[in-house]
Design a protein around this motif. Structure first.
Motif, short mmCIF file in Angstrom:
data_model
loop_
_atom_site.label_atom_id
_atom_site.label_comp_id
_atom_site.label_asym_id
_atom_site.label_seq_id
_atom_site.Cartn_x
_atom_site.Cartn_y
_atom_site.Cartn_z
N SER A 132 0.62 -1.00 0.00
CA SER A 132 -0.28 0.09 -0.06
C SER A 132 0.74 1.18 -0.16
CB SER A 132 -1.19 0.45 1.39
OG SER A 132 -1.61 -0.82 1.20
N THR A 133 0.71 2.18 -0.88
CA THR A 133 0.75 3.45 -1.26
C THR A 133 -0.15 4.66 -1.59
OG1 THR A 133 3.30 4.69 -1.67
CG2 THR A 133 2.49 3.23 -3.22
N ARG A 134 0.16 6.27 -1.48
CA ARG A 134 -1.10 6.91 -2.35
C ARG A 134 -0.32 7.91 -2.38
NH1 ARG A 134 0.38 8.20 3.13
NH2 ARG A 134 1.44 10.30 3.71
N LEU A 135 -0.43 8.24 -3.78
CA LEU A 135 -0.14 9.08 -4.79
C LEU A 135 -1.04 10.49 -4.63
CD1 LEU A 135 -0.19 6.74 -7.99
CD2 LEU A 135 1.38 7.80 -7.64
N PRO A 136 0.14 11.80 -4.62
CA PRO A 136 -0.97 13.02 -5.19
C PRO A 136 -2.60 12.81 -5.90
CG PRO A 136 1.16 13.06 -6.31
CD PRO A 136 1.33 11.88 -5.44
N SER A 137 -3.33 13.52 -5.39
CA SER A 137 -4.19 13.90 -6.21
C SER A 137 -3.88 14.22 -8.13
CB SER A 137 -5.33 14.80 -5.97
OG SER A 137 -4.48 15.99 -5.78
N ASP A 138 -2.92 15.53 -7.88
CA ASP A 138 -2.84 15.33 -9.09
C ASP A 138 -2.01 15.14 -10.06
OD1 ASP A 138 -0.27 15.78 -7.74
OD2 ASP A 138 0.23 17.77 -8.53
N ARG A 139 -1.54 13.47 -9.49
CA ARG A 139 -0.66 12.58 -10.14
C ARG A 139 -0.82 10.82 -9.96
NH1 ARG A 139 4.53 13.37 -11.97
NH2 ARG A 139 4.43 16.20 -11.88
N SER A 140 -2.92 10.81 -9.52
CA SER A 140 -3.07 9.79 -9.21
C SER A 140 -3.77 8.77 -10.24
CB SER A 140 -4.78 10.02 -9.00
OG SER A 140 -5.29 10.86 -9.90
N THR A 141 -2.69 9.35 -11.88
CA THR A 141 -3.25 8.48 -12.57
C THR A 141 -2.17 7.54 -13.26
OG1 THR A 141 -2.62 10.08 -14.27
CG2 THR A 141 -5.16 9.45 -13.82
N THR A 142 -1.04 8.03 -12.44
CA THR A 142 0.52 7.92 -12.11
C THR A 142 0.36 6.02 -12.32
OG1 THR A 142 1.63 9.60 -11.46
CG2 THR A 142 2.61 7.80 -11.44
N GLN A 143 0.55 4.93 -13.14
CA GLN A 143 0.94 3.97 -12.77
C GLN A 143 2.17 3.12 -11.80
OE1 GLN A 143 0.23 1.97 -16.70
NE2 GLN A 143 -1.25 0.67 -16.19
N LEU A 144 2.34 2.10 -11.00
CA LEU A 144 3.08 1.92 -9.83
C LEU A 144 2.98 0.36 -10.20
CD1 LEU A 144 2.01 3.91 -6.71
CD2 LEU A 144 3.98 4.44 -8.76
N TYR A 145 4.19 -0.08 -10.50
CA TYR A 145 4.23 -1.15 -10.94
C TYR A 145 4.52 -2.23 -9.10
CZ TYR A 145 7.10 -5.23 -13.30
OH TYR A 145 7.24 -6.83 -13.58
N PHE A 146 4.37 -3.31 -9.62
CA PHE A 146 4.86 -4.04 -7.54
C PHE A 146 5.24 -5.02 -7.93
CE2 PHE A 146 1.04 -0.67 -7.48
CZ PHE A 146 1.32 -0.48 -6.30
N SER A 147 6.65 -5.20 -6.43
CA SER A 147 7.22 -6.09 -6.88
C SER A 147 6.85 -7.12 -4.95
CB SER A 147 8.38 -6.40 -6.93
OG SER A 147 8.74 -5.96 -7.88
N PHE A 148 6.66 -7.99 -5.07
CA PHE A 148 6.72 -8.69 -4.05
C PHE A 148 8.53 -9.64 -3.11
CE2 PHE A 148 2.55 -7.30 -4.93
CZ PHE A 148 2.31 -7.13 -3.27
N LEU A 149 9.05 -9.33 -2.27
CA LEU A 149 10.19 -10.66 -2.62
C LEU A 149 10.13 -11.54 -0.81
CD1 LEU A 149 10.82 -7.34 -3.34
CD2 LEU A 149 13.11 -8.13 -3.78
N ARG A 150 10.80 -12.01 -1.32
CA ARG A 150 11.06 -13.17 0.07
C ARG A 150 12.16 -13.04 0.49
NH1 ARG A 150 9.87 -19.88 1.30
NH2 ARG A 150 11.22 -20.29 2.41
N GLN A 177 8.55 -8.39 1.70
CA GLN A 177 9.15 -7.55 1.38
C GLN A 177 8.33 -6.82 0.55
OE1 GLN A 177 13.23 -5.81 0.71
NE2 GLN A 177 12.56 -4.52 1.92
N CYS A 178 7.88 -5.64 0.61
CA CYS A 178 7.66 -5.06 -1.21
C CYS A 178 8.27 -3.91 -1.58
CB CYS A 178 5.74 -5.07 -1.29
SG CYS A 178 5.14 -3.83 -0.29
N LYS A 179 7.76 -3.74 -3.25
CA LYS A 179 8.41 -2.34 -3.22
C LYS A 179 7.37 -2.08 -4.69
CE LYS A 179 14.06 -3.85 -3.47
NZ LYS A 179 14.87 -3.94 -4.68
N ALA A 180 7.37 -0.21 -4.78
CA ALA A 180 6.46 -0.33 -5.82
C ALA A 180 7.35 0.71 -6.60
CB ALA A 180 5.87 0.54 -4.66
N LYS A 181 6.93 1.01 -7.88
CA LYS A 181 8.26 1.79 -8.38
C LYS A 181 7.42 2.34 -9.73
CE LYS A 181 10.15 -2.73 -10.24
NZ LYS A 181 11.66 -2.67 -10.81
N THR A 182 7.64 3.71 -10.46
CA THR A 182 7.39 3.35 -11.35
C THR A 182 7.19 3.11 -12.94
OG1 THR A 182 9.39 5.68 -12.12
CG2 THR A 182 7.06 6.52 -10.86
#
Length: 497
Positions: A132-150, A177-182
């Motif tokens: 879970s994370t959050r984007l600012p309202s003026d960048r809410s359309t930005t796509q995020l790519y998620f990775s889950f790690l062990r 752990q997880c990662k979020a990136k553009t």
């Protein structure tokens, strides 16, 4: 000295002027490309252009240019300005400086938080990890790519912010752990590590059953021993045992609550008590003992006759005995004569069955028997019975022809003589009938037909009380008191048939 004085007079001095201006966006987000432009009223006059951040020079160009931050970071926030050395005329330069402009690089999204549907899940259960994370309202359309790690190894990557582990096991206990990136990977952030402690449920209520059910096995067929547990997770080691035997019959380790052991071609000697154990690292748990009964199907029943050598005579009573010595009871038997059923009988406790026949000429032929104890009927080998006419039990010896002489009879394989007490033509008539001779004529004394009977011949009949209609002398009423010697042996004369 004069030349140096002139140079000092015209040396460039740094002044702020509107001739040189700085342009850049005031508010940007992490990962953005930021272009800082410095330009003058006549960029062709610029000989050196220097960019500064927070008072420190960061880059120098030999002509008018712009400074680009290709991937803005929070650390790029600060006060920016530039200086330009421009040529006024020969040997004279002036240094221009812009006002300071503040660049604010805002956070595109905070470091993600990894949450689990359960931090102490039970083995075999489903666990969902959410990044879970959050984007600012003026960048809410930005796509995020998620990775889950062990433990640093990627389990899944994609556009979904949730990852489902359909079945988690004790060995999956670890740090996640997880990662979020553009999409451009320009901004990438990791969550803190979370530990999942997977709980194992000890095995309980171990139960053993069989296929076929009820512990009923048939010799030569396959028996399957099924060991199962009501509860228990993870890898379970199943072991099968025969009662009072130390060694295991088989062992399997499976991530399952049941396992099977196959015993191919089971034998009667395998009958007895069996049990199984299950252990998923907390110690073996035993099932109750199951008694295995091995039923033996009929094979080839054996048919025997009481008559030695399968040779019998008309009038004899012969016992036919059918038996399958190994088959499990109850057994149903049939006896056939030339494929015609003579009878059937059951042996509820094993063994065989017997049928009695009073033989006639019709009973000659082939006999067989069939057995069935529920697993298919089997017919045994064919046995042939020869029924012959019964040989006479009487004979006339030492006479002129076969229908005259001393009367001798056979009893239990021994031949002997007949006393002449009460001997008359009715008795002779029966002898003549039995021998197939003609009519009775005389009752002579046996001494007329020497030689006399030897001592090896006993006197077998003292008095025969025939009425003349009997088929054989043995059928006549007899007196059992013996006081005759061979000097009283009887004779007979019949017409020669």
């Amino acid at each position: 000295m004069m030349l140096w004085s002139l140079l000092l007079v015209f040396a460039p001095a740094t002044v702020q002027s509107y001739w040189l201006s700085i342009y850049m966006p005031r508010d940007v987000y992490e990962g953005d490309q930021v272009v800082i432009r410095c330009s003058g009223n006549n960029n062709g006059q610029i000989r050196r252009l220097k960019f500064y951040k927070d008072g420190a020079q960061i880059v120098t160009y030999s002509s008018a240019s712009s400074y680009t931050i290709s991937n803005a970071k929070r650390s790029d926030s600060g006060s920016y300005y530039c200086k330009a050395d421009r040529e006024l005329f020969l040997f004279v330069e002036a240094t221009e400086e812009t006002n300071s402009v503040w660049l604010s690089v805002r956070e595109l999204f905070p470091a993600p938080m990894l949450t689990a549907s359960s931090t102490q899940p039970t083995e075999g259960s489903s666990v969902t990890l959410t990044c879970s994370t959050r984007l600012p309202s003026d960048r809410s359309t930005t796509q995020l790519y998620f990775s889950f790690l062990r433990s640093g190894h990627t389990l899944q990557s994609g556009w979904r912010s949730a990852f489902n582990i359909s079945a988690i096991w004790k060995e999956d206990s670890d740090y996640y752990q997880c990662k979020a990136k553009t999409a451009s990977h320009s901004v990438s952030k990791s969550s803190a590590q979370s530990y999942l402690d997977v709980q194992r449920i000890p095995v309980s209520q171990v139960f053993m059953e069989t296929q076929p059910p009820g512990g009923q096995a048939v010799e030569g067929e396959t028996l399957v021993l099924v060991c199962s547990v009501a509860e228990g997770t993870g890898y379970t080691t199943f072991s099968w045992h025969r009662e009072n035997m130390k060694e295991s019959l088989g062992r399997k380790t499976e991530r399952s609550q049941r396992a099977e052991l196959e015993i191919p071609a089971i034998r009667e000697s395998h009958a007895g008590g069996y049990y199984c154990t299950a252990d998923n690292s907390y110690g073996p748990v035993h099932s109750e003992v199951v008694t295995i009964t091995v039923r033996v199907p009929v094979s080839s029943p054996l048919l025997t006759f009481s008559a030695p050598g399968a040779l019998a005579f008309m009038g004899d009573v012969v016992e036919l005995h059918c038996e399958d010595s190994r088959a499990s009871p109850p057994i149903l038997y049939w006896v056939f004569h030339e494929n015609v059923t003579l009878g059937k009988a059951s042996a509820p406790f094993g063994g065989g069955v017997s049928f009695n026949l009073s033989l006639s000429a019709w009973h000659s032929g082939n006999y067989s028997c069939e057995a069935d104890n529920g697993w298919g009927s089997k017919r045994g080998a064919v046995v042939t019975l020869h029924v012959k006419e019964a040989p006479p039990k009487v004979r006339l010896t030492n006479g002129a022809h076969r229908c005259e002489g001393r009367v001798e009879v056979e009893r239990e394989g021994r031949w002997g003589t007949v006393c002449d007490d009460g001997w008359d033509l009715k008795d002779v008539a029966v002898v003549c009938q039995e021998l197939g001779c003609g009519a009775a004529k005389h009752t002579p004394a046996a001494m007329l037909y020497p030689p006399a009977a030897g001592t090896a011949l006993p006197v077998l009949i003292q008095v025969a009380l025939c009425n003349g209609t009997e088929q054989a002398l043995a059928a006549c009423e007899q007196v059992d008191t013996f006081d005759c010697g061979h000097d009283e042996d009887a004779g007979a004369v019949c017409e020669d048939g």
